[in-house]
Design a protein around this motif. Sequence first.
Motif, PDB file in Angstrom:
ATOM      1  N   UNK A   1      50.873  67.347  24.937  1.00  0.00           N
ATOM      2  CA  UNK A   1      49.919  66.480  25.650  1.00  0.00           C
ATOM      3  C   UNK A   1      48.837  67.323  26.334  1.00  0.00           C
ATOM      4  N   UNK A   2      49.247  68.407  26.968  1.00  0.00           N
ATOM      5  CA  UNK A   2      48.289  69.255  27.682  1.00  0.00           C
ATOM      6  C   UNK A   2      47.266  69.849  26.714  1.00  0.00           C
TER       7      UNK A   2
ATOM      8  N   UNK B   1      62.246  59.795  20.716  1.00  0.00           N
ATOM      9  CA  UNK B   1      61.385  58.906  21.497  1.00  0.00           C
ATOM     10  C   UNK B   1      60.109  59.633  21.937  1.00  0.00           C
ATOM     11  N   UNK B   2      60.250  60.879  22.382  1.00  0.00           N
ATOM     12  CA  UNK B   2      59.074  61.669  22.770  1.00  0.00           C
ATOM     13  C   UNK B   2      58.135  61.857  21.590  1.00  0.00           C
ATOM     14  N   UNK B   3      58.690  62.164  20.417  1.00  0.00           N
ATOM     15  CA  UNK B   3      57.867  62.365  19.220  1.00  0.00           C
ATOM     16  C   UNK B   3      57.123  61.087  18.863  1.00  0.00           C
ATOM     17  N   UNK B   4      57.806  59.950  18.941  1.00  0.00           N
ATOM     18  CA  UNK B   4      57.156  58.670  18.643  1.00  0.00           C
ATOM     19  C   UNK B   4      56.037  58.378  19.640  1.00  0.00           C
ATOM     20  N   UNK B   5      56.260  58.671  20.922  1.00  0.00           N
ATOM     21  CA  UNK B   5      55.228  58.467  21.939  1.00  0.00           C
ATOM     22  C   UNK B   5      54.018  59.362  21.671  1.00  0.00           C
ATOM     23  N   UNK B   6      54.259  60.616  21.307  1.00  0.00           N
ATOM     24  CA  UNK B   6      53.156  61.529  20.995  1.00  0.00           C
ATOM     25  C   UNK B   6      52.339  60.987  19.830  1.00  0.00           C
TER      26      UNK B   6
ATOM     27  N   UNK C   1      52.094  57.861  18.895  1.00  0.00           N
ATOM     28  CA  UNK C   1      51.391  56.665  19.379  1.00  0.00           C
ATOM     29  C   UNK C   1      50.144  57.034  20.177  1.00  0.00           C
ATOM     30  N   UNK C   2      50.175  58.193  20.840  1.00  0.00           N
ATOM     31  CA  UNK C   2      49.042  58.660  21.640  1.00  0.00           C
ATOM     32  C   UNK C   2      47.996  59.382  20.791  1.00  0.00           C
ATOM     33  N   UNK C   3      48.251  59.474  19.476  1.00  0.00           N
ATOM     34  CA  UNK C   3      47.300  60.138  18.582  1.00  0.00           C
ATOM     35  C   UNK C   3      47.478  61.640  18.507  1.00  0.00           C
ATOM     36  N   UNK C   4      48.619  62.121  18.973  1.00  0.00           N
ATOM     37  CA  UNK C   4      48.914  63.551  18.938  1.00  0.00           C
ATOM     38  C   UNK C   4      49.763  63.807  17.695  1.00  0.00           C
ATOM     39  N   UNK C   5      49.233  64.593  16.778  1.00  0.00           N
ATOM     40  CA  UNK C   5      49.933  64.854  15.524  1.00  0.00           C
ATOM     41  C   UNK C   5      51.092  65.808  15.741  1.00  0.00           C
TER      42      UNK C   5
END
Length: 147
Positions: free
Chosen positions: A104-105, A123-128, A130-134
């Motif tokens: 994220x940073x 869950x963290x990977x899915x959230x990343x 969803x946030x557009x972070x590949x």
Amino acid sequence: MHSIAVKVFNCVCEFGHQFEGWFDSVESLDEQIKAHLVACPYCDTTNVKRVPTASYVLASRDKAKTQISEKELEAEIRSKMYTAARKLLKGSENVGERFAQEARAVHQGKAPIRTIHGRCTLEDAEELLDEGINVLPLPEGVVHENN
């Protein structure tokens, strides 16, 4: 036993190492070469090309040599995927359990842009994502301590 027919193609790497590749079609080989998925077995470079192959007809006793089982094919594909994943990891920084926070940073410009790897929950990977972070989840066994 399940088996598939494969064709044998001659390849050469940028350093002149010649080797054979077994693929289901010339199109499949060309696509994989273009995507840098074919690696030289001698030096591991993915800068390879297909070279002309002389046509030949296999004697019936030799046909079994060009057929491999699905299990063998899966093992070969898994090996190639692990090799490709390890190449992606070369030069990346292991941020360990801080992976989600560090990703994220980097994405938000709060940390230097660089390639990182580490551990996070599904869950963290899915959230990343969803946030557009590949992110690319890797199976256990791909990352070694020296990556």
